[in-house]
Scaffold this active site. Structure first.
Site, PDB file in Angstrom:
ATOM      1  N   LYS A  78       0.849  -1.192   0.000  1.00  0.00           N
ATOM      2  CA  LYS A  78       0.000   0.000   0.000  1.00  0.00           C
ATOM      3  C   LYS A  78       0.885   1.243   0.000  1.00  0.00           C
ATOM      4  CE  LYS A  78      -3.961   1.969   2.575  1.00  0.00           C
ATOM      5  NZ  LYS A  78      -4.841   1.807   3.759  1.00  0.00           N
ATOM      6  N   SER A  83      -9.815   1.834   2.721  1.00  0.00           N
ATOM      7  CA  SER A  83      -8.974   2.614   1.863  1.00  0.00           C
ATOM      8  C   SER A  83      -7.916   1.814   1.098  1.00  0.00           C
ATOM      9  CB  SER A  83      -8.251   3.684   2.696  1.00  0.00           C
ATOM     10  OG  SER A  83      -7.349   3.067   3.590  1.00  0.00           O
ATOM     11  N   SER A  86      -9.907  -0.504   6.910  1.00  0.00           N
ATOM     12  CA  SER A  86      -9.329  -0.363   5.563  1.00  0.00           C
ATOM     13  C   SER A  86      -8.639  -1.593   4.995  1.00  0.00           C
ATOM     14  CB  SER A  86      -8.332   0.786   5.546  1.00  0.00           C
ATOM     15  OG  SER A  86      -9.019   1.993   5.381  1.00  0.00           O
TER      16      SER A  86
END
Ligand code: GLN
Length: 482
Positions: free
Chosen positions: A79, A154, A178
């Site tokens: 990420k 997210s 997330s």
């Protein structure tokens, strides 16, 4: 997603035994990315050359008779809010569009030492604020199961990368859901460990008392193998716990004897879509069928989690994001003649941050400001304590708590306009972070929607530091093939 693929532990064993090269694995993932990522947009940046070099180093170690590690040749996506020396770390924000980190996050060091190969940085909601990856400054990530729909957020890029077959596993961060929510929407496994299990050093901070890094993978066993490499006390993160960790990858296939599965009445909410409600019932029936005891538990503060989280997380974010002022870090605006330092700060921040991040900063500074601190922030901390106690009471009666991960499956891109309805998507995930306990989402079947099959996730939560029970129980539900 291809779950018939070999377990990652066997793949890495094959790489260590020289039966397959890490290089060939990287090449096939690069080919898959080249064929499909223009449409999905899981990645902000692909590190093709660095990945090839890492893979070659793994293969060279094998040839030389050295052991490259437990994750030899495992191809992992990261990420883009976790710093590493390769490429940029943008947090999907204009603010950090050109930021290059001079150091690696602790999780990157650990994975590197275990022989993993990093294929690239995945898209996210800007600074990890959102539930759909639509808040990225670089464009939305599409759900591989239906590209008209969101991948969740997210960590939508990481979830989509695993679901689309672009990597073996991915790292995400989870402040209020997330990792688990995008895993649910993309049909893969997403696991948030106990707060303090995994070092946050090198994770760009959002809500420091809530943030935790964890893996996405195709299966519970694969996620466990990656998790085993991440955990441990880190002198660079004083919130990491000094708690013993025995590797769980070899154990995760063992069922838990006399498992007690708690079902909170509050999780059978009318907000759940019919497909989610049905998946929840299937999971309960499966637990009965594999011999678990079903226990009714009460979590009456479930609904208050959203308001508590959306005070605490923005409060912490407003402080964490103060460093992006165009001087110390981040995008610097051009000044017009006559403008001063104040203008530089405010123009840089207005240009660099997107609307959701600005909303969170304003919410956060508001709830921390004198006169409102007691009414909002202090109150939220008090409710946080009550939520923790409510989980303690529930875990006196059960080993794991079962429920939906998200009340709804993946929604159409652009379909959720109002921020409050987006926040409501986090109803089942935020309290896990508020209490600091571990949670995992696994697939529990699909909803039929306009000819497409949309994944549905179920979530299990367990006591702090009881990842062993959580992961072994998750394995039991996974084998039941909900
Ligand atoms: N959706 C939540 C939010 O917008 C959670 C985000 C996260 O876990 N990083 O804050």
């Amino acid at each position: 997603m291809n779950t018939t693929q070999k377990p990652l532990i066997e793949i890495c064993g094959d790489v260590r035994a020289g039966k397959v090269t890490a290089r060939s694995r990287v090449e096939s993932y690069l080919a898959a990315i080249a064929a499909k990522d223009a449409e999905i947009h899981a990645f902000n940046e692909i590190h093709a050359d660095a990945a090839r070099a890492q893979a070659d180093a793994v293969d060279a170690a094998v040839k030389a008779g050295r052991d490259p590690g437990a994750l030899a040749g495992a191809v992992i996506a990261i990420k883009d809010n976790i710093v590493m020396r390769e490429g940029r770390t943008t947090c999907s924000s204009k603010m950090l569009a050109n930021y290059r980190s001079p150091f690696d996050a602790t999780v990157i060091d650990k994975l590197r030492a275990a022989g993993a190969v990093f294929i690239g940085k995945t898209n996210l909601d800007e600074f990890a604020m959102g539930s759909s990856t639509e808040n990225s400054a670089f464009g939305v990530t599409k759900n591989p199961h239906d590209t008209t729909r969101v991948a969740g957020g997210s960590s939508g890029g990481s979830a989509a990368a695993v679901a689309a077959g672009f990597c073996d596993a991915a790292l995400g961060s989870d402040t209020g859901g997330s990792i688990r929510q995008p895993a649910a929407l993309c049909g893969c496994v997403g696991f948030k460990p106990t707060y303090g299990r995994v070092s946050r050093y090198g994770l760009v901070a959002f809500g420091s008392s809530l943030d935790q890094i964890g893996p996405f993978a195709r299966t519970v066993a694969d996620a466990t193998l990656v998790y085993d490499a991440l955990v441990g006390r880190d002198a660079s993160d004083s919130t990491t716990a000094d708690v013993a960790h025995e590797p769980l990858a070899a154990k995760v296939a063992q069922p838990v004897a006399k498992l007690r599965v708690g079902i909170p009445r509050e999780y059978k909410s009318s907000a759940n879509s019919p497909a989610v409600a049905a998946a929840f019932e299937r999971a309960i029936a499966a637990a009965r069928a594999f011999g678990a005891e079903i226990v009714d538990v009460e979590l009456p503060l479930t609904d208050l989690g959203i308001s508590t989280y959306y005070v605490i997380a923005p409060a912490e974010a407003s402080s964490n994001l103060a460093r992006y002022d165009g001087i110390r870090y981040g995008h610097r605006a051009k000044l017009a003649p006559g403008e001063d330092l104040e203008d530089l700060y405010s123009k840089s921040r207005a240009e660099g941050f997107g609307p959701e991040v600005q909303r969170r900063i304003m919410l956060g500074t508001y709830v921390l400001s004198s006169g409102y601190y007691d009414a909002y922030y202090k109150r939220a901390l008090q409710v946080r304590r009550l939520i923790k106690e409510e989980f303690d009471r529930a875990f006196a009666k059960c080993d794991v708590i079962l429920g939906p991960t998200s009340p709804i499956p993946a929604f159409p891109i652009g379909g959720m306009k109002d921020p409050l309805s987006m926040y409501m998507c986090d109803v089942y995930t935020v309290n896990t972070n508020i209490a600091g306990i571990p949670g995992i989402s696994i697939n529990a079947g699909f909803a039929d929607e306009g000819g497409k099959k949309l994944p549905i996730g179920i979530q299990l939560q367990a006591k702090a530091f009881d990842e062993e029970t959580l992961l072994r129980a998750a394995g039991m539900f996974e084998r039941a093939q909900l």
